[in-house]
Enzyme design. Structure first.
Site, PDB file in Angstrom:
ATOM      1  CB  CYS A  30    -104.209 -56.618 -45.631  1.00 13.82           C
ATOM      2  SG  CYS A  30    -103.293 -55.300 -44.792  1.00 13.82           S
ATOM      3  CB  CYS A  44    -101.052 -54.243 -46.476  1.00 12.67           C
ATOM      4  SG  CYS A  44    -102.744 -53.770 -46.093  1.00 12.67           S
TER       5      CYS A  44
END
Ligand code: DVN
Length: 275
Positions: free
Chosen positions: A100, A181
């Site tokens: 992420c 993400c």
């Protein structure tokens, strides 16, 4: 036994020469057949060792199993009739942990992106995951009625849409975008008139698979050279914004390619300071 019943010495010599000639031709045919067989076999067998060697660089429990599942997508199939979905079992078998806030997409900038990500561990491209790494830069296909994997004589990228290589990259790219993400980056090409090209994988597959419950910002880094052809006001970015799921914010920054290359080579420079 009368003289000459079996011909004189001259005739015997001619018969011997004839027999030797026939043997030489037969030997030549056997040698050619063996060389051809080995060549064909090499063409159909040099993908697996590369796949396994690359797979073992990652924490994959069973690379042999991953190879077998991968092959099932295209072996014994018409090489122009391999859908993206044919790779679903392989995608399942090679799940990876998304990084992420470090995931990087790209389009028409393959060299500058991978030169940068190889030098700095700041970003993760699809090709840095096991899914993209094991097949990066390779070509493969099967054919109806054969259990072999071929690496030559396969359809080229544009020969047919559902070829084994193109379908793989489409399916792998969708998987990469599906798990993206945090704040994600996309390095696009400011030296072309349409940096967001609707026919590209980034535009046709990845942007549409970004999830607004996972992705906050899409930060475009528009790589420019001396001859700046497009900037962040380029019309194609309106198309990009329209494809983005609601809630994902779009940002764009023009960054000289030289700045990216210099920053990538400077170990003192922290990740976030390159643009
Ligand atoms: O976000 C990235 C990455 O995640 C990847 O999975 O998809 C995105 C890049 O794909 P893209 O947006 O289509 O970007 P490109 O630069 O147009 O194409 C990416 C690659 O697809 C090319 O580098 C080609 O691979 P190659 O030959 O360099 O290993 C291949 N490709 C695209 N169009 C092609 C083609 N190969 C041959 N002929 C074409 N017309």
């Amino acid at each position: 036994m009368e003289q000459g019943e079996f011909g004189g010495p001259g005739k015997r010599r001619r018969r011997c020469s004839f027999i030797l000639g026939v043997l030489a031709v037969l030997l030549l045919i056997v040698i050619l057949a063996v060389v051809l067989g080995l060549t064909l076999r090499e063409d159909s067998n040099d993908l697996k060792p590369t796949f396994l060697n690359r797979c073992q660089q990652f924490q994959v429990k069973n690379c042999q199993h991953a190879w077998e599942v991968f092959q099932q997508a295209y072996v014994d199939k018409d090489p122009c009739n391999v859908s993206m979905e044919a790779y679903d079992p392989f995608i399942e078998a090679t799940s990876f942990t998304p990084s992420c806030n470090r995931m990087m997409f790209w389009s028409k900038t393959k060299d500058v992106v991978h030169e940068f990500t190889e030098k700095k561990e700041c970003f993760q491209t699809l090709e840095d995951t096991v899914l993209g790494s094991v097949l990066d830069g390779l070509t493969w296909c099967g054919k109806k009625g054969s259990s072999e994997t071929f690496t030559t004589g396969c359809p080229r990228w544009t020969d047919c849409i559902n070829n084994p290589v193109r379908s793989f990259w489409n399916r792998a790219s969708a998987a990469f975008a599906n798990v993206a993400c945090g704040n994600i980056t996309a390095m696009l090409n400011g030296s072309i008139a349409t940096p967001f090209d609707s026919s590209s994988i980034f535009a046709s597959i990845e942007v549409g698979n970004l999830k607004s419950d996972k992705v906050n910002n899409l930060n475009v880094v528009l790589v420019t050279q001396k001859n700046v052809v497009s900037n962040c006001t380029n019309q194609s970015f309106e198309n990009l914004k329209s494809k983005l799921a609601e809630g994902i914010k779009f940002n764009c920054k023009e960054v000289p390619e030289t700045q990216i290359q210099e920053c990538g080579s400077d170990p003192e420079k922290a990740c976030g300071s390159c643009w």
